[in-house]
Design a protein around this motif. Sequence first.
Motif, PDB file in Angstrom:
ATOM      1  N   VAL A 559      10.897  -4.380  -2.974  1.00  0.00           N
ATOM      2  CA  VAL A 559       9.491  -4.715  -2.738  1.00  0.00           C
ATOM      3  C   VAL A 559       9.367  -6.210  -2.504  1.00  0.00           C
ATOM      4  O   VAL A 559       9.933  -7.025  -3.243  1.00  0.00           O
ATOM      5  N   CYS A 560       8.643  -6.587  -1.459  1.00  0.00           N
ATOM      6  CA  CYS A 560       8.423  -8.000  -1.165  1.00  0.00           C
ATOM      7  C   CYS A 560       7.534  -8.630  -2.241  1.00  0.00           C
ATOM      8  O   CYS A 560       6.700  -7.940  -2.852  1.00  0.00           O
ATOM      9  N   PRO A 561       7.668  -9.942  -2.478  1.00  0.00           N
ATOM     10  CA  PRO A 561       6.749 -10.616  -3.417  1.00  0.00           C
ATOM     11  C   PRO A 561       5.304 -10.473  -2.976  1.00  0.00           C
ATOM     12  O   PRO A 561       5.001 -10.090  -1.844  1.00  0.00           O
ATOM     13  N   ASP A 562       4.400 -10.834  -3.876  1.00  0.00           N
ATOM     14  CA  ASP A 562       2.972 -10.588  -3.642  1.00  0.00           C
ATOM     15  C   ASP A 562       2.462 -11.239  -2.370  1.00  0.00           C
ATOM     16  O   ASP A 562       1.635 -10.667  -1.661  1.00  0.00           O
ATOM     17  N   ASP A 563       2.917 -12.442  -2.066  1.00  0.00           N
ATOM     18  CA  ASP A 563       2.389 -13.169  -0.909  1.00  0.00           C
ATOM     19  C   ASP A 563       3.214 -12.930   0.343  1.00  0.00           C
ATOM     20  O   ASP A 563       3.051 -13.659   1.340  1.00  0.00           O
ATOM     21  N   PHE A 564       4.110 -11.938   0.330  1.00  0.00           N
ATOM     22  CA  PHE A 564       4.969 -11.668   1.482  1.00  0.00           C
ATOM     23  C   PHE A 564       4.857 -10.204   1.877  1.00  0.00           C
ATOM     24  O   PHE A 564       4.472  -9.347   1.093  1.00  0.00           O
ATOM     25  N   TRP A 565       5.271  -9.934   3.126  1.00  0.00           N
ATOM     26  CA  TRP A 565       5.223  -8.587   3.665  1.00  0.00           C
ATOM     27  C   TRP A 565       6.459  -8.362   4.533  1.00  0.00           C
ATOM     28  O   TRP A 565       7.106  -9.311   4.988  1.00  0.00           O
TER      29      TRP A 565
END
Length: 854
Positions: A559-565
């Motif tokens: 899963v990507c970090p919160d601020d990444f996609w």
Amino acid sequence: MWITLLINIYLILKCISAAVVLRAGACQLQGRFRLNGMYQDGDVILGGMFEAHFFTLYPELTFRTEPAPPYCEIFSMESFQNVQTMAFAINEINMNPNLLPNIILGYHIHDNCVTFGMALRAAMSLVSGIEESFINLNCTGPPPIIGIVGHPSSTPSIAISSVLGLFRVPIVSHYATCSCLSDRKKYPSFFRTIPSDAFQVRAMIQLISHFGWTWVGLLYSNDDYGTYAAQSFHQEMQLFGICIAFSEPLRYDSNPRDIQRIMAVIQASTSRVVVVFSPSTLVIPLINEVVLQNMTGRQWIASESWATSPVFYTPHFLPFLGGTLGIAIRRGEIEGLREFLLQLRPQNDPRNNMPKIFWENMFGCSFETGAQAKNVCTGQEDLSTTNTSYTDVSELRAANNVYKAVYALAHALHDLMKCEEGKGPFSGNSCADITNLKPWQKVNFSTRFGDHVSFNKNGDALAIYDVMNWQPGSDRSIRIHTVGVVREEPEKGLMLTLDEDAIYWNFETKKPPQSVCSESCPRGSRQATRKGHPVCCFDCLPCRDGEISNTTDPTKCTVCPDDFWSNLYKDQCIPKEVEFLSYYDPLGISLTTASLLGTCFCAFVMVIFVHHHNTPIVRANNSELSFLLLFSLKLCFLCVLLFIGRPQLWTCQLRHAVFGISFVLCISSILVKTMVVIAVFKSSRPEGKKAMKWFGAAQQRCTILVLTAIQVVICAVWLSTASPTPHKNNLYIRSIIVYECTIGSVTGFSMLLGYIGLLAAVSFLIAFLARNLPDNFNEAKFITFSMLIFCAVWITFVPAYVSSPGKYSVAVEIFAILASSFGLLVAIFAPKCYIILLHPERNNKKTIMGRETH
């Protein structure tokens, strides 16, 4: 557990006496099995059990006469080399003055013909001895044998150890590898100079895992050796991500239908690697069927029981078995063994009939001199002219284990004999003597060739294997080459060392084959196990949005970090797109334009009213309240601009506060305006002439101020306790960061909206009740209509706001503000502007007052 290798021997004959009967104070042997064997007398006798023949033929049972003894056929030169190695080791020990001095070792060796029943007969014959009867009922004196070398197979070893272990008869096997035999509670007197199958299985899995083979077939002999090896293989393979494509037993009856069925399973499978745990006797029928059906394209993995078997070295097996990898017992060198093997000569002693059988098979002759004898053996044939596995000492593996097993028993006995009184291992620190043996001691020695011999607590030897590769020889036959080694290290466990450049691959590519159930999953995807299939059989599914995999064959995506996609290929995380209602996107531009237009319309209406402030229609509708209402509507239109743009702390705090205060000011003005209309109507009647006295200009201003101040207090408390703040929200659309303002306190926001709704409802109710006033006081109708629009807009706003994601929720709120503001502006001021601008002739006191007569 080292002490258990040296066994309590003196109990053997006493406990075996269950097989004899007492007659006249003497023990009488009830019968004797007719077995092939070799015999040499000595002070102390060692027993031996070997598989000198491959098959046993049983006579037909009539149940009327005593059955004839079984008949053994297909003589094994390699196994007879092991028999001779035992004899060589004993002769070598007898000539060694430093090992068992003044004691002559002898041997009794029997052939069990690869049959369980024959193995038990051989074992019972060894422990029963060769004497027909004896008188010593106290069973004192040396036992018939002090230990047994063998059995080479696991299943007979289990049965024999279960029986002889009760009497502490030591059994040192050179080839029984079943991991079950490591159970010291069940088999306390069993030892072996070959590593357990537990190590062999782990070694084979190390080899399979090294080449990335995750989809393999498994064949195993239908006995304890194969069954326990298969169980261990199933357990260990899961740790390395290996799966079984098929698992089939090889039965001892070698039924052609079973062999053909197994062949069909192998050919139908997508696995290109076949692991076989089985003695060579069971593999031979299978490989013959492989040749018959011309099945190629398989990588065979051989267990130690057939990895070095010379029966497969013939040229016609090369196209099918070339490139085979196998785990083999560590090769050893025994100096002087070849010369000893060539000195063998047949004897006429019935107890030494095995050399005669060997001689007949080696030279194709017979010692029978009957009329049907075609080629009579003389006994003087030259063994040096032969070239068989008997005379080949280049690959001494099983023979080397036999050699070490004999020396293990000899060293154990030697340590007993040199025991000093007062330092022994028995009660009272006593020592044993040759006529009354007690439990033996530790074994830890090295042969004269440098091989170290010791046993762990389970009676197993140190784990070390050679990795063998079957390669074509100069004569197109199979030659076995050592291409690696697997050894157990105390801290690192099993370590595989492999020379890959030396491996021969029997494939067109000359490279290791691919044997997987499913192709490798590329980056950006993950494995999804197929229902009802092994974990190695999977589908490759792309990672979900917001997840990536930057390696091959991942079981789950990261899963990507919160601020990444995730990017388009799902193999890298990139910063998320930031979304908010901007002044630059079309929606933001449209709403800003509407806001400014509404402000301009308010200004335009205000200019019209200022310019015509002395006209009857402006004065008749309370011009001061109209200007205040226009000012509040202008604020309502302008507060929209606080909702557009990147949220910041000050804009988040002001947007709802300005919105709430502006609308309360607007609704308060409308409420007071409605009340003025009612007061004016009442003052026109005799009974209500004093109504306007109590609702003059000062009271109107004070009412609006108080009502607005209440909203100011609500906003102040809300902002001071739980102020709205900017927030990055990714719950609406996970791929986008939505910048929005949190409301901080739901209670505060609810009170703000609730207060506006309360004032709007009161205004609507009063205006609705005053809708039937005379025409010259009909502004109440317009106020009713405006409040109806206002309430409809904000009632619709709630579900639309809740269901709108991201920036669209802000747009919905802005739309509600604009729609309600335009509704108030148009409903209240459009009729007046219509008369002022388009019908100025109607903008006079006479016309307005004339309506009263209608």
